[in-house]
Design a protein around this motif. Sequence first.
Motif, PDB file in Angstrom:
ATOM      1  N   GLN A   1     -13.455  -8.021 -10.266  1.00  0.00           N
ATOM      2  CA  GLN A   1     -12.502  -8.497  -9.258  1.00  0.00           C
ATOM      3  C   GLN A   1     -13.183  -9.419  -8.246  1.00  0.00           C
ATOM      4  O   GLN A   1     -12.642 -10.453  -7.859  1.00  0.00           O
ATOM      5  CB  GLN A   1     -11.823  -7.327  -8.541  1.00  0.00           C
ATOM      6  CG  GLN A   1     -10.648  -7.810  -7.704  1.00  0.00           C
ATOM      7  CD  GLN A   1      -9.758  -6.702  -7.184  1.00  0.00           C
ATOM      8  OE1 GLN A   1     -10.234  -5.728  -6.611  1.00  0.00           O
ATOM      9  NE2 GLN A   1      -8.462  -6.853  -7.371  1.00  0.00           N
ATOM     10  N   GLN A   2     -14.383  -9.061  -7.848  1.00  0.00           N
ATOM     11  CA  GLN A   2     -15.106  -9.902  -6.875  1.00  0.00           C
ATOM     12  C   GLN A   2     -15.440 -11.268  -7.471  1.00  0.00           C
ATOM     13  O   GLN A   2     -15.260 -12.304  -6.834  1.00  0.00           O
ATOM     14  CB  GLN A   2     -16.386  -9.197  -6.409  1.00  0.00           C
ATOM     15  CG  GLN A   2     -16.158  -7.938  -5.574  1.00  0.00           C
ATOM     16  CD  GLN A   2     -15.398  -8.216  -4.294  1.00  0.00           C
ATOM     17  OE1 GLN A   2     -14.174  -8.076  -4.237  1.00  0.00           O
ATOM     18  NE2 GLN A   2     -16.101  -8.642  -3.260  1.00  0.00           N
ATOM     19  N   LEU A   3     -15.924 -11.261  -8.722  1.00  0.00           N
ATOM     20  CA  LEU A   3     -16.319 -12.538  -9.352  1.00  0.00           C
ATOM     21  C   LEU A   3     -15.100 -13.416  -9.615  1.00  0.00           C
ATOM     22  O   LEU A   3     -15.166 -14.644  -9.509  1.00  0.00           O
ATOM     23  CB  LEU A   3     -17.091 -12.254 -10.643  1.00  0.00           C
ATOM     24  CG  LEU A   3     -18.507 -11.739 -10.384  1.00  0.00           C
ATOM     25  CD1 LEU A   3     -19.098 -11.086 -11.620  1.00  0.00           C
ATOM     26  CD2 LEU A   3     -19.401 -12.890  -9.901  1.00  0.00           C
ATOM     27  N   ASN A   4     -13.980 -12.784  -9.943  1.00  0.00           N
ATOM     28  CA  ASN A   4     -12.740 -13.560 -10.123  1.00  0.00           C
ATOM     29  C   ASN A   4     -12.300 -14.170  -8.798  1.00  0.00           C
ATOM     30  O   ASN A   4     -11.850 -15.316  -8.740  1.00  0.00           O
ATOM     31  CB  ASN A   4     -11.663 -12.633 -10.695  1.00  0.00           C
ATOM     32  CG  ASN A   4     -10.399 -13.387 -11.052  1.00  0.00           C
ATOM     33  OD1 ASN A   4     -10.416 -14.254 -11.910  1.00  0.00           O
ATOM     34  ND2 ASN A   4      -9.307 -13.084 -10.356  1.00  0.00           N
ATOM     35  N   ARG A   5     -12.461 -13.409  -7.721  1.00  0.00           N
ATOM     36  CA  ARG A   5     -12.111 -13.937  -6.396  1.00  0.00           C
ATOM     37  C   ARG A   5     -12.954 -15.158  -6.049  1.00  0.00           C
ATOM     38  O   ARG A   5     -12.496 -16.054  -5.344  1.00  0.00           O
ATOM     39  CB  ARG A   5     -12.317 -12.864  -5.321  1.00  0.00           C
ATOM     40  CG  ARG A   5     -11.202 -11.856  -5.315  1.00  0.00           C
ATOM     41  CD  ARG A   5     -11.437 -10.761  -4.294  1.00  0.00           C
ATOM     42  NE  ARG A   5     -10.343  -9.794  -4.378  1.00  0.00           N
ATOM     43  CZ  ARG A   5     -10.384  -8.578  -3.878  1.00  0.00           C
ATOM     44  NH1 ARG A   5     -11.456  -8.153  -3.249  1.00  0.00           N
ATOM     45  NH2 ARG A   5      -9.345  -7.781  -4.007  1.00  0.00           N
ATOM     46  N   ALA A   6     -14.213 -15.144  -6.554  1.00  0.00           N
ATOM     47  CA  ALA A   6     -15.092 -16.290  -6.288  1.00  0.00           C
ATOM     48  C   ALA A   6     -14.728 -17.484  -7.165  1.00  0.00           C
ATOM     49  O   ALA A   6     -15.348 -18.546  -7.052  1.00  0.00           O
ATOM     50  CB  ALA A   6     -16.552 -15.878  -6.527  1.00  0.00           C
ATOM     51  N   GLY A   7     -13.768 -17.315  -8.059  1.00  0.00           N
ATOM     52  CA  GLY A   7     -13.276 -18.446  -8.845  1.00  0.00           C
ATOM     53  C   GLY A   7     -13.806 -18.520 -10.262  1.00  0.00           C
ATOM     54  O   GLY A   7     -13.465 -19.443 -11.010  1.00  0.00           O
ATOM     55  N   HIS A   8     -14.630 -17.551 -10.661  1.00  0.00           N
ATOM     56  CA  HIS A   8     -15.176 -17.594 -12.025  1.00  0.00           C
ATOM     57  C   HIS A   8     -14.169 -16.989 -13.011  1.00  0.00           C
ATOM     58  O   HIS A   8     -13.335 -16.159 -12.636  1.00  0.00           O
ATOM     59  CB  HIS A   8     -16.492 -16.826 -12.092  1.00  0.00           C
ATOM     60  CG  HIS A   8     -17.456 -17.226 -11.009  1.00  0.00           C
ATOM     61  ND1 HIS A   8     -17.821 -18.543 -10.812  1.00  0.00           N
ATOM     62  CD2 HIS A   8     -18.093 -16.511 -10.039  1.00  0.00           C
ATOM     63  CE1 HIS A   8     -18.649 -18.616  -9.784  1.00  0.00           C
ATOM     64  NE2 HIS A   8     -18.816 -17.392  -9.288  1.00  0.00           N
ATOM     65  N   LEU A   9     -14.270 -17.408 -14.256  1.00  0.00           N
ATOM     66  CA  LEU A   9     -13.396 -16.841 -15.292  1.00  0.00           C
ATOM     67  C   LEU A   9     -14.086 -15.605 -15.860  1.00  0.00           C
ATOM     68  O   LEU A   9     -15.165 -15.712 -16.454  1.00  0.00           O
ATOM     69  CB  LEU A   9     -13.152 -17.870 -16.397  1.00  0.00           C
ATOM     70  CG  LEU A   9     -12.135 -18.966 -16.030  1.00  0.00           C
ATOM     71  CD1 LEU A   9     -12.168 -20.075 -17.068  1.00  0.00           C
ATOM     72  CD2 LEU A   9     -10.726 -18.398 -15.909  1.00  0.00           C
ATOM     73  N   VAL A  10     -13.461 -14.455 -15.656  1.00  0.00           N
ATOM     74  CA  VAL A  10     -14.132 -13.185 -15.982  1.00  0.00           C
ATOM     75  C   VAL A  10     -13.456 -12.518 -17.181  1.00  0.00           C
ATOM     76  O   VAL A  10     -12.231 -12.355 -17.203  1.00  0.00           O
ATOM     77  CB  VAL A  10     -14.090 -12.221 -14.770  1.00  0.00           C
ATOM     78  CG1 VAL A  10     -14.820 -10.920 -15.100  1.00  0.00           C
ATOM     79  CG2 VAL A  10     -14.698 -12.872 -13.530  1.00  0.00           C
TER      80      VAL A  10
ATOM     81  N   LEU B   1     -24.902 -18.382  -9.946  1.00  0.00           N
ATOM     82  CA  LEU B   1     -24.105 -19.431 -10.601  1.00  0.00           C
ATOM     83  C   LEU B   1     -23.895 -20.651  -9.707  1.00  0.00           C
ATOM     84  O   LEU B   1     -23.832 -21.773 -10.189  1.00  0.00           O
ATOM     85  CB  LEU B   1     -22.731 -18.863 -11.001  1.00  0.00           C
ATOM     86  CG  LEU B   1     -22.734 -17.798 -12.102  1.00  0.00           C
ATOM     87  CD1 LEU B   1     -21.346 -17.197 -12.260  1.00  0.00           C
ATOM     88  CD2 LEU B   1     -23.202 -18.401 -13.425  1.00  0.00           C
ATOM     89  N   MET B   2     -23.764 -20.415  -8.400  1.00  0.00           N
ATOM     90  CA  MET B   2     -23.324 -21.497  -7.496  1.00  0.00           C
ATOM     91  C   MET B   2     -24.391 -21.922  -6.477  1.00  0.00           C
ATOM     92  O   MET B   2     -24.163 -22.849  -5.704  1.00  0.00           O
ATOM     93  CB  MET B   2     -22.070 -21.052  -6.718  1.00  0.00           C
ATOM     94  CG  MET B   2     -20.934 -20.546  -7.585  1.00  0.00           C
ATOM     95  SD  MET B   2     -20.391 -21.728  -8.822  1.00  0.00           S
ATOM     96  CE  MET B   2     -19.555 -22.929  -7.814  1.00  0.00           C
ATOM     97  N   GLY B   3     -25.493 -21.176  -6.416  1.00  0.00           N
ATOM     98  CA  GLY B   3     -26.524 -21.514  -5.423  1.00  0.00           C
ATOM     99  C   GLY B   3     -26.361 -20.767  -4.120  1.00  0.00           C
ATOM    100  O   GLY B   3     -27.320 -20.552  -3.392  1.00  0.00           O
ATOM    101  N   SER B   4     -25.136 -20.365  -3.787  1.00  0.00           N
ATOM    102  CA  SER B   4     -24.870 -19.527  -2.597  1.00  0.00           C
ATOM    103  C   SER B   4     -23.547 -18.804  -2.845  1.00  0.00           C
ATOM    104  O   SER B   4     -22.823 -19.146  -3.782  1.00  0.00           O
ATOM    105  CB  SER B   4     -24.765 -20.392  -1.335  1.00  0.00           C
ATOM    106  OG  SER B   4     -23.628 -21.216  -1.443  1.00  0.00           O
ATOM    107  N   SER B   5     -23.254 -17.807  -2.018  1.00  0.00           N
ATOM    108  CA  SER B   5     -22.014 -17.044  -2.229  1.00  0.00           C
ATOM    109  C   SER B   5     -21.312 -16.755  -0.915  1.00  0.00           C
ATOM    110  O   SER B   5     -21.960 -16.453   0.091  1.00  0.00           O
ATOM    111  CB  SER B   5     -22.331 -15.711  -2.918  1.00  0.00           C
ATOM    112  OG  SER B   5     -21.143 -14.974  -3.076  1.00  0.00           O
ATOM    113  N   ASN B   6     -19.987 -16.833  -0.964  1.00  0.00           N
ATOM    114  CA  ASN B   6     -19.184 -16.422   0.198  1.00  0.00           C
ATOM    115  C   ASN B   6     -18.622 -15.015   0.029  1.00  0.00           C
ATOM    116  O   ASN B   6     -17.863 -14.549   0.878  1.00  0.00           O
ATOM    117  CB  ASN B   6     -18.009 -17.389   0.405  1.00  0.00           C
ATOM    118  CG  ASN B   6     -18.480 -18.738   0.887  1.00  0.00           C
ATOM    119  OD1 ASN B   6     -19.458 -18.812   1.637  1.00  0.00           O
ATOM    120  ND2 ASN B   6     -17.830 -19.801   0.436  1.00  0.00           N
ATOM    121  N   LEU B   7     -18.970 -14.359  -1.066  1.00  0.00           N
ATOM    122  CA  LEU B   7     -18.478 -12.986  -1.250  1.00  0.00           C
ATOM    123  C   LEU B   7     -19.137 -12.076  -0.211  1.00  0.00           C
ATOM    124  O   LEU B   7     -20.289 -12.320   0.187  1.00  0.00           O
ATOM    125  CB  LEU B   7     -18.812 -12.486  -2.663  1.00  0.00           C
ATOM    126  CG  LEU B   7     -18.026 -13.115  -3.814  1.00  0.00           C
ATOM    127  CD1 LEU B   7     -18.586 -12.642  -5.153  1.00  0.00           C
ATOM    128  CD2 LEU B   7     -16.539 -12.774  -3.720  1.00  0.00           C
TER     129      LEU B   7
END
Length: 487
Positions: A160-169, A470-476
Amino acid sequence: MGKITGFLEYERETEPYAPVEDRIKEYKEFTVPLSEEKLKNQGARCMDCGIPFCHSGCPLGNLIPDFNDAVYKGKWQKASEILHATNNFPEFTGRLCPAPCEEACVLGINEDPVTIENIEKNIAERAFENGWIQPNPPKERTGKTVAVIGSGPAGLAAAQQLNRAGHLVTVFERDEKPGGLLRYGIPDFKMEKHVIDRRLAVMEEEGIVFTTNTSIGKDIAAEKLKADFDAVVLCTGATVRRKLPIKGSDLKGVVQAMDFLPQNNRRVDGCTEFDEEILASDKNVIVIGGGDTGSDCIGTSIRQKAKSVTNFEIMGKASTERPENQPWPYWPMRLRTSSSHQEGVDRHWSISTKEFVGDKDGNLKGLITTEVEWVKENGKFTLKEVPGTEKQWDCELALLALGFTGSEPVLAEQLGIQLDERTNMKASENNYATNVKGVFAAGDSRRGQSLIVWAISEGRQAAYYVDEYLMGSSNLPLKGEGDLPRI
Ligand SMILES: Cc1cc2nc3c(=O)[nH]c(=O)nc-3n(C[C@H](O)[C@H](O)[C@H](O)COP(=O)(O)OP(=O)(O)OC[C@H]3O[C@@H](n4cnc5c(N)ncnc54)[C@H](O)[C@@H]3O)c2cc1C
């Protein structure tokens, strides 16, 4: 803080249970809800302490005084937002968590602690009833793909967290339905499975793909999965069961708890065909092991109408009081009596099982035990048998609930992942990364057998580091950093 004198005015009150004679007729949950007024009063007992030790008691860092205050004020939707800011699945923890937060509650120093867990469950239930839990898909997709292996609470939280970050899970699960031990370990009388299904429906609408009946390492090679996805998160649990290698352990009737419990959960779910039925009905059942799994075997055996249910624990009987060497706010090892224990079991402590005894056809008919004591020798405690305490017990079904020794080797072998000394996936708490680039581990597969609240916490934390990879930084959010709405 809502009511300054709340903790002086109201006693602790939790949801009562339905009478034993009624609840053991079925597998449904049996708590009786408290009125709204009573729940608000329970929220009012929270003292909003200067330093809320409950935050650190909770592996998720739940913002407990904030949601207690919202409940006291009747602001249930706000309470739900606060709770969901740090906990993806409060409907699971609100039912099943042993509540280390309550052991750390400041009021608990000299009074009964606030009923945090029960308040949590009621917030989650109101949120679902009122339609406040809606799919919240990400506004943009990153184009990155993540495979989560295992759909227990760790895998679900990570997904759920990774999907919120926009990745396809995509979540891969070898069982027929997602949920891990929530679905196939924990009996329905502790949590009915529609509670998982309604959350999964929201997650699917958010765009998470669940691929069930698929064992990674068998149906799909782990290397192929790794090649097909940008990152892989191993949330495969600690599923290797501890054995009891004593004489007679191969007799028919000596059964692992994790063969017995999943079968019954499938039966409750409508399944009727099993290779071999394992039933406690009309049998003298002995459950070996005094933890959560043992307790669930007791409640299930009683519902299956066992002739008698006895429980052995190798450790000595703990006190109901907090031990002196485990002071507040730490988690104390004290005697816990579950709802299943209240339903009619004969509990014994300091008991070691020496031998299973069979009849001429290889069926279990009894077992032999001795009493044991822990003796300190050269500064170390060792287990010693008490001479002259051998005893034989009638038993046609012995359920082994001895815990788990670590994670299954197949994925580690295929991917070349290092294990720790307890045969869990080796990954640091600082980034949840294994020694293989792009492969992360969380939950019981990383920390060993533990709790749902820890699995959710680990799934959330791991998601942050996968996103960062994956992105270099995270807002999660990391632990306790929920996106807290102001009330
Ligand atoms: C009987 C029992 C009762 C419990 N009761 C409680 C309780 O009341 N409260 C509490 O807090 N904790 C309880 N626990 C502990 C809790 O259930 C676990 O700590 C928690 O479920 C761990 O979550 P997880 O996601 O790490 O792993 P799991 O829930 O074990 O999920 C792992 C998932 O990975 C899947 N999997 C494994 N290998 C593969 C593969 N190769 N390919 C695809 N899928 C795979 C498994 O099928 C499983 O679905 C209990 C445990 C047991 C056994």
